[in-house]
Design a protein around this motif. Sequence first.
Motif, PDB file in Angstrom:
ATOM      1  N   SER A  56     -11.202   5.028   7.841  1.00 49.89           N
ATOM      2  CA  SER A  56     -11.940   6.071   8.769  1.00 49.89           C
ATOM      3  C   SER A  56     -13.360   5.996   7.318  1.00 49.89           C
ATOM      4  O   SER A  56     -13.014   5.804   6.352  1.00 49.89           O
ATOM      5  CB  SER A  56     -11.785   7.431   8.874  1.00 49.89           C
ATOM      6  N   GLY A  57     -14.413   6.192   7.943  1.00 48.23           N
ATOM      7  CA  GLY A  57     -15.669   6.323   6.936  1.00 48.23           C
ATOM      8  C   GLY A  57     -16.298   5.090   7.137  1.00 48.23           C
ATOM      9  O   GLY A  57     -16.494   4.305   8.020  1.00 48.23           O
ATOM     10  N   CYS A  58     -16.770   4.781   5.877  1.00 42.90           N
ATOM     11  CA  CYS A  58     -17.832   3.405   5.667  1.00 42.90           C
ATOM     12  C   CYS A  58     -17.784   3.094   4.277  1.00 42.90           C
ATOM     13  O   CYS A  58     -18.059   3.653   3.341  1.00 42.90           O
ATOM     14  CB  CYS A  58     -19.124   4.120   6.139  1.00 42.90           C
ATOM     15  N   VAL A  59     -17.984   1.600   4.103  1.00 44.95           N
ATOM     16  CA  VAL A  59     -18.029   1.127   2.933  1.00 44.95           C
ATOM     17  C   VAL A  59     -19.075   0.056   3.044  1.00 44.95           C
ATOM     18  O   VAL A  59     -19.408  -0.769   3.880  1.00 44.95           O
ATOM     19  CB  VAL A  59     -16.625   0.418   2.664  1.00 44.95           C
ATOM     20  N   GLU A  60     -19.828  -0.005   1.844  1.00 42.89           N
ATOM     21  CA  GLU A  60     -20.486  -1.100   1.393  1.00 42.89           C
ATOM     22  C   GLU A  60     -20.223  -2.130   0.523  1.00 42.89           C
ATOM     23  O   GLU A  60     -19.704  -1.961  -0.664  1.00 42.89           O
ATOM     24  CB  GLU A  60     -21.999  -0.227   0.878  1.00 42.89           C
ATOM     25  N   LEU A  61     -20.412  -3.501   0.653  1.00 40.19           N
ATOM     26  CA  LEU A  61     -20.448  -4.349  -0.057  1.00 40.19           C
ATOM     27  C   LEU A  61     -21.512  -4.901  -0.757  1.00 40.19           C
ATOM     28  O   LEU A  61     -22.537  -4.885  -0.069  1.00 40.19           O
ATOM     29  CB  LEU A  61     -19.599  -5.594   0.696  1.00 40.19           C
ATOM     30  N   PHE A  62     -21.558  -5.132  -1.869  1.00 40.55           N
ATOM     31  CA  PHE A  62     -22.478  -5.303  -2.788  1.00 40.55           C
ATOM     32  C   PHE A  62     -22.514  -6.005  -3.954  1.00 40.55           C
ATOM     33  O   PHE A  62     -21.388  -6.182  -4.460  1.00 40.55           O
ATOM     34  CB  PHE A  62     -23.525  -4.020  -3.162  1.00 40.55           C
ATOM     35  N   SER A  63     -23.336  -6.632  -4.361  1.00 42.18           N
ATOM     36  CA  SER A  63     -23.384  -7.436  -5.663  1.00 42.18           C
ATOM     37  C   SER A  63     -24.447  -7.094  -6.634  1.00 42.18           C
ATOM     38  O   SER A  63     -25.546  -6.817  -6.275  1.00 42.18           O
ATOM     39  CB  SER A  63     -23.250  -8.929  -5.481  1.00 42.18           C
ATOM     40  N   THR A  64     -24.285  -7.434  -7.892  1.00 43.76           N
ATOM     41  CA  THR A  64     -25.231  -7.306  -8.948  1.00 43.76           C
ATOM     42  C   THR A  64     -25.158  -8.304  -9.812  1.00 43.76           C
ATOM     43  O   THR A  64     -24.103  -9.261  -9.944  1.00 43.76           O
ATOM     44  CB  THR A  64     -24.713  -6.150  -9.777  1.00 43.76           C
ATOM     45  N   TRP A  65     -26.379  -8.573 -10.484  1.00 44.57           N
ATOM     46  CA  TRP A  65     -26.807  -9.607 -11.350  1.00 44.57           C
ATOM     47  C   TRP A  65     -28.107  -9.316 -12.216  1.00 44.57           C
ATOM     48  O   TRP A  65     -29.081  -8.844 -11.489  1.00 44.57           O
ATOM     49  CB  TRP A  65     -26.921 -10.818 -10.795  1.00 44.57           C
ATOM     50  N   SER A  66     -27.785  -9.199 -13.544  1.00 48.04           N
ATOM     51  CA  SER A  66     -28.926  -8.977 -14.230  1.00 48.04           C
ATOM     52  C   SER A  66     -29.931  -7.978 -13.975  1.00 48.04           C
ATOM     53  O   SER A  66     -30.812  -7.970 -13.599  1.00 48.04           O
ATOM     54  CB  SER A  66     -29.776 -10.336 -14.370  1.00 48.04           C
ATOM     55  N   ASN A  67     -29.194  -6.515 -13.701  1.00 45.67           N
ATOM     56  CA  ASN A  67     -29.785  -5.216 -13.205  1.00 45.67           C
ATOM     57  C   ASN A  67     -30.310  -5.376 -12.005  1.00 45.67           C
ATOM     58  O   ASN A  67     -31.378  -4.685 -11.830  1.00 45.67           O
ATOM     59  CB  ASN A  67     -30.891  -5.181 -14.247  1.00 45.67           C
TER      60      ASN A  67
END
Lengths: 228, 228
Positions: A56-67
């Motif tokens: 239940s609920g909600c999830v975000e997939l994300f990525s980072t690189w160099s700020n």
Amino acid sequence: MTTARFESIRGLPLFAEMTEESFDTLTRGAFVQNFPPNMVMISEGEVADFLHIVQSGCVELFSTWSNRETSVATLYENSTFILAATMKNRLNLMSARTLQKSRIIMIPSENVREVFATDPNFALAIVDELSRCYRATIRNMKNLKLRTSLERLANYILKQHHRQGDLLEYQLPVEKRRLASYLGMTPENLSRAFNKLKPHGVVVSGQNICITDLTALVDFAKPDLLID
Amino acid sequence: MTTARFESIRGLPLFAEMTEESFDTLTRGAFVQNFPPNMVMISEGEVADFLHIVQSGCVELFSTWSNRETSVATLYENSTFILAATMKNRLNLMSARTLQKSRIIMIPSENVREVFATDPNFALAIVDELSRCYRATIRNMKNLKLRTSLERLANYILKQHHRQGDLLEYQLPVEKRRLASYLGMTPENLSRAFNKLKPHGVVVSGQNICITDLTALVDFAKPDLLID
DNA sequence: CGGTTCTTTGAGGACCATCAATACGCGTGG
DNA sequence: CCACGCGTATTGATGGTCCTCAAAGAACCG
């Protein structure tokens, strides 16, 4: 009965066809965890020790690189994530954070690989899920490379329109800044883009989206079976 | 021996661990086809009747929408493609054309699904390949969303540098206009981008790439394990 | 109610696409 | 061998799109 806690996922396509024995093996050592909103559960670069499922609920997939950071996907109930890294025992390529208070089921990656090898129905389901996610990502990339930001937004509005039961008026399911990141643009630009869609039959007010001219919007967006 | 023609692929990771019987079943009804350069073998939207494997030559995966086209990947010897669509018996999301004279092995999708269900080692190999392609696509998307075109080009040059045995001077493996499309830019822009990389240690002349200052290039490109 | 975060709007500039023209590379046929 | 034609690559000029920075307004939360 240790598996009682996991009955909620037993009916998901990924688990529906497997034997009871396999399901027991799979969920041995699995657990449920509650997370507050805005909590990073998984960071890219870590080993994928668990297959995750949003209960239940909600999830975000994300990525980072160099700020820089980009939103890759938003997942709701019954979605799995980190499946590819789990199967290959590799590093996560994406991070995951909760957007709301969420319950997450975590299944040890070893179990997944073990049952995969012994239960053909589960193996088939895994491949289905992998293929589905893979193809979704390809669609996503086509969307990014073949369309302008305005076209992406128009098609996003149409897709939500369908997801929310073909209502002509609905609420955005995510914050605008995350939507902007998902669509590959800045929040400022998203705001302006919404205005540019007014001539194409879209009126926005806060989280509220109203499609005033569906034909015009479809004409402009040109939604495509092989992208959307 | 009907499988003799397919011995060249028997050693590939996808087929190496399966039984001889499975391999026979798989290649029953499979065939090899020669294509001239620049021939579209597969169009997006068609049903994926065959799993394809590049035996020799070179294949480009691309997509089109609304009079636009983008290059998604370039495949060389021993690469498979259309695996996800094959497994799920769905429509191809991408088209494929030869870039050179190529020999392509085509295995009926039914065979792939049949053997998948009966040979656990093959099932495992399929999942490995699917995961690998899926993860490659995610990397690709991160590359597109998190980096500027100049950064993408710099990292592409570094990646080729590694692929070609860490040589500081090498030939581009594809036409520049296709590279431009792959990197999400126009040919004109790619041309200018090459010039902008001169201060970062890259000199280009025709198809020839020469890295004059590897440290400077790495400094600028900031290659990342989780993208490249 | 005050503080924080998100959203919107404006101004300026960087980046990128388009169009047009020229140069280059290559294969064909004269 | 050279001339020609075709597609590709480069270069310049221009305009549009998008990002950045800054500031004000709106929504949310303690």
